[in-house]
Scaffold this motif. Sequence first.
Motif, PDB file in Angstrom:
ATOM      1  N   VAL A 116       0.836  -1.203   0.000  1.00  0.00           N
ATOM      2  CA  VAL A 116       0.000   0.000   0.000  1.00  0.00           C
ATOM      3  C   VAL A 116       0.872   1.254   0.000  1.00  0.00           C
ATOM      4  N   ARG A 149       2.440   2.125  -3.262  1.00  0.00           N
ATOM      5  CA  ARG A 149       1.463   2.722  -4.190  1.00  0.00           C
ATOM      6  C   ARG A 149       1.114   4.152  -3.812  1.00  0.00           C
ATOM      7  N   HIS A 206       1.696   7.155  -6.270  1.00  0.00           N
ATOM      8  CA  HIS A 206       0.499   7.903  -6.645  1.00  0.00           C
ATOM      9  C   HIS A 206       0.723   9.403  -6.465  1.00  0.00           C
ATOM     10  N   LEU A 253      -7.947   6.883  -7.326  1.00  0.00           N
ATOM     11  CA  LEU A 253      -7.856   5.435  -7.558  1.00  0.00           C
ATOM     12  C   LEU A 253      -7.019   5.086  -8.782  1.00  0.00           C
ATOM     13  N   ASP A 303      -3.949   2.789  -8.191  1.00  0.00           N
ATOM     14  CA  ASP A 303      -4.402   1.426  -7.871  1.00  0.00           C
ATOM     15  C   ASP A 303      -4.912   0.735  -9.142  1.00  0.00           C
ATOM     16  N   GLU A 338      -1.970  -0.188 -11.310  1.00  0.00           N
ATOM     17  CA  GLU A 338      -1.164  -1.233 -10.674  1.00  0.00           C
ATOM     18  C   GLU A 338      -1.940  -2.548 -10.554  1.00  0.00           C
ATOM     19  N   ALA A 367      -4.513  -3.066  -8.669  1.00  0.00           N
ATOM     20  CA  ALA A 367      -4.737  -3.323  -7.250  1.00  0.00           C
ATOM     21  C   ALA A 367      -6.181  -3.052  -6.812  1.00  0.00           C
ATOM     22  N   LEU A 368      -7.070  -2.731  -7.764  1.00  0.00           N
ATOM     23  CA  LEU A 368      -8.460  -2.482  -7.370  1.00  0.00           C
ATOM     24  C   LEU A 368      -9.193  -3.808  -7.179  1.00  0.00           C
TER      25      LEU A 368
END
Lengths: 209, 86
Positions: free
Chosen positions: A183, A186, A190, B15, B18, B21, B23-24
């Motif tokens: 997490v 990311r 992000h 989002l 995610d 990647e 990752a959702l």
Amino acid sequence: MDPDDAKLVAALRAGDEDAFRRLVDEWHSMMLRVAQIFVPSRAVAEDVVQETWLRVLGALDRFEGRSSLRTWVFRILVNTAKTRAQREGRVIPFSALNDPGRVPEPAVDADRFLGPDDERYPGHWSSPPRHLPEEELLAAETRERIAAAIEELPATQRAVISLRDIAGWSAEEVRNALDLSEVNQRVLLHRARAKVRRALEEYLSPEDS
Amino acid sequence: MTVADVINCQELVELVTDYLEGALSPADLRRFEEHLATCGKCTEYLAQLQATIRVTGTLTPDDLTPEAETALLEVFRAFHRGTSSP
């Protein structure tokens, strides 16, 4: 052990300067960015990288190939940098690595969306992304702007985006090298990418134009 | 990340990584794609983020300075002088 890594280890142990120089060429810039998470000064970071190589050379016999040589070297780098930061009395920004989500940081400024009280479209774009001219994206000046925007990021975000998007590492290797959770890797990526996009938009399509 | 049944633009932009990647969750992926299908502005945002990644990928890591290279080669040589003596 990965056969390429085995060759590299043998070359380094044999004192092969060309092999060493190639590794240094390829990794140095990324090693500096990772060291600067813990020791912001460029000079101290250069020092940390030197110390890391000394440790790596001394520990080569103990490299078992459970990770790639690259990951292993970067883990030694992180440990060396942390030790150095402690010695210099710096408070290590653990939170930046371990808890980047604690302080919210929107990818896009809230004022570019309609407020939560909007009757029809709360949270929808009020000031949508401005058009970026495709033909200018890869111009030298644009690329310089992007490099500058990355340079200005907080050190952890800068290291993560550099490893992922410049050096092309996988998410997993970045997590392993920097000891980050999935997490957090990311979240850092992000935020970094969002800021670089913002810089790109501001440069290629300024608000008043 | 769990989101309400329908997501708005402000939620979508958070989002995007995610999404890229992979990752959702399946439910979030469905909401994400449903929103994109009807929102040109968010489609543009996603395209810009992908353009950003593409341009970043063309950057080259800074060159090693000659001073740093000399210093590191010295580390390498000194190490081998120290270990190669009989």
